[in-house]
Design an enzyme around this catalytic site. Structure first.
Site, PDB file in Angstrom:
ATOM      1  N   SER A   1      -3.935  11.332  34.685  1.00 31.24           N
ATOM      2  CA  SER A   1      -4.735  12.040  33.700  1.00 31.24           C
ATOM      3  C   SER A   1      -5.037  13.433  34.217  1.00 31.24           C
ATOM      4  O   SER A   1      -5.126  13.656  35.433  1.00 31.24           O
ATOM      5  CB  SER A   1      -6.056  11.308  33.438  1.00 31.24           C
ATOM      6  OG  SER A   1      -6.957  12.115  32.702  1.00 31.24           O
TER       7      SER A   1
ATOM      8  N   TYR B   1     -13.593   7.410  36.482  1.00 33.12           N
ATOM      9  CA  TYR B   1     -12.248   7.427  35.904  1.00 33.12           C
ATOM     10  C   TYR B   1     -11.396   8.499  36.569  1.00 33.12           C
ATOM     11  O   TYR B   1     -10.241   8.262  36.943  1.00 33.12           O
ATOM     12  CB  TYR B   1     -12.341   7.678  34.401  1.00 33.12           C
ATOM     13  CG  TYR B   1     -11.011   7.875  33.717  1.00 33.12           C
ATOM     14  CD1 TYR B   1     -10.221   6.789  33.367  1.00 33.12           C
ATOM     15  CD2 TYR B   1     -10.551   9.157  33.400  1.00 33.12           C
ATOM     16  CE1 TYR B   1      -9.006   6.966  32.722  1.00 33.12           C
ATOM     17  CE2 TYR B   1      -9.338   9.343  32.755  1.00 33.12           C
ATOM     18  CZ  TYR B   1      -8.570   8.243  32.422  1.00 33.12           C
ATOM     19  OH  TYR B   1      -7.362   8.423  31.790  1.00 33.12           O
TER      20      TYR B   1
END
Length: 243
Positions: free
Chosen positions: A139, A152
């Site tokens: 990501s 995350y």
């Protein structure tokens, strides 16, 4: 990609589904490893409706034993595994001072340990075959700080690091391992979360990525067109992140 068999984890929805559809359109047989049987079946049906080949294997990737059993079952049915896309993941959002131990454990179990478990199982088959390709979905949050999803981001940074280490370890066996780091993707869940407009305003192209924008890069990396990339993670952000 005619004649190739590709495993995709998390292929039941969003980016994972777009990757599966793109792979099938390119001629690959797609084996979907999913926890959600209903969403996996929907992707399989969509692929078959388009004349492609796909099947699903349902189970949990967060333990080594279960992940190996799922990969082994997929390989037994397809006859081989030429590529693996590690797309399964969870996206928890919580202010940094409110992250609980359960949040950390859940995010790690899927986003890092699950990816590692499936990769190890697939690599064993690829070594026996003489090669393969793996693409890990990281990501942009691994590269650009964000205050509401620190755990995350930390997990996806671990994916970037694992991609480097696994890439170096497996390249001598002709297994090329790379990753992609997308910014916001206009999936149904992301649209419902309501942050895509803010992201688009900060993006040079003025929009969030469509799932297919990311899937096409993944398909290149998983294909034999990719002959020389090892351990790289490609940022795909439409100009949202340019270091």
């Amino acid at each position: 990609m005619q004649g190739q068999a590709i495993i995709v984890t998390g292929g039941g929805s969003g980016l994972g589904r777009a990757i599966c559809l793109g792979l099938a359109a390119a001629g690959a047989e797609v084996a979907i490893i999913e926890l959600n049987a209903e969403s996996a079946a929907a992707t399989v049906d969509a692929i078959k409706a388009g004349g492609g080949r796909a099947f699903s294997v349902i189970g949990d990737i967060t333990t080594r034993e279960s992940a190996k059993a799922l990969v082994d079952a997929a390989v037994a049915r397809a006859g081989r595994v030429d590529g693996l896309v590690n797309c399964a993941g969870v996206y928890p959002r919580r202010p940094i001072l409110e992250i609980t131990d359960a949040d950390w454990d859940f995010s790690f179990s899927v986003n890092v340990r699950g990816l590692y478990n499936v990769s190890v199982a697939a690599i064993a088959h690829m070594q026996a075959q003489g090669g393969g390709r793996i693409v890990n979905i990281a990501s942009i949050d691994a590269l650009k700080a964000h205050p509401k999803n620190a755990h995350y981001a930390a997990m996806k940074a671990a994916v970037v690091s694992l991609t480097k280490s696994m890439g170096l370890a497996c390249a001598p066996d002709n297994i090329l391992i790379n990753g992609v780091a997308p910014a916001g993707i206009a999936t149904e869940k992301a649209r419902a979360a309501g942050f895509l407009g803010e992201l688009a305003a900060q993006t040079a192209l003025g929009r969030a990525a469509e799932p297919e924008d990311i899937a096409d890069v993944v398909i290149f990396l998983i294909s034999e067109k990719n002959r020389y990339m090892v351990g790289e993670t490609v940022a795909i952000s439409g100009g949202y992140f340019i270091p």
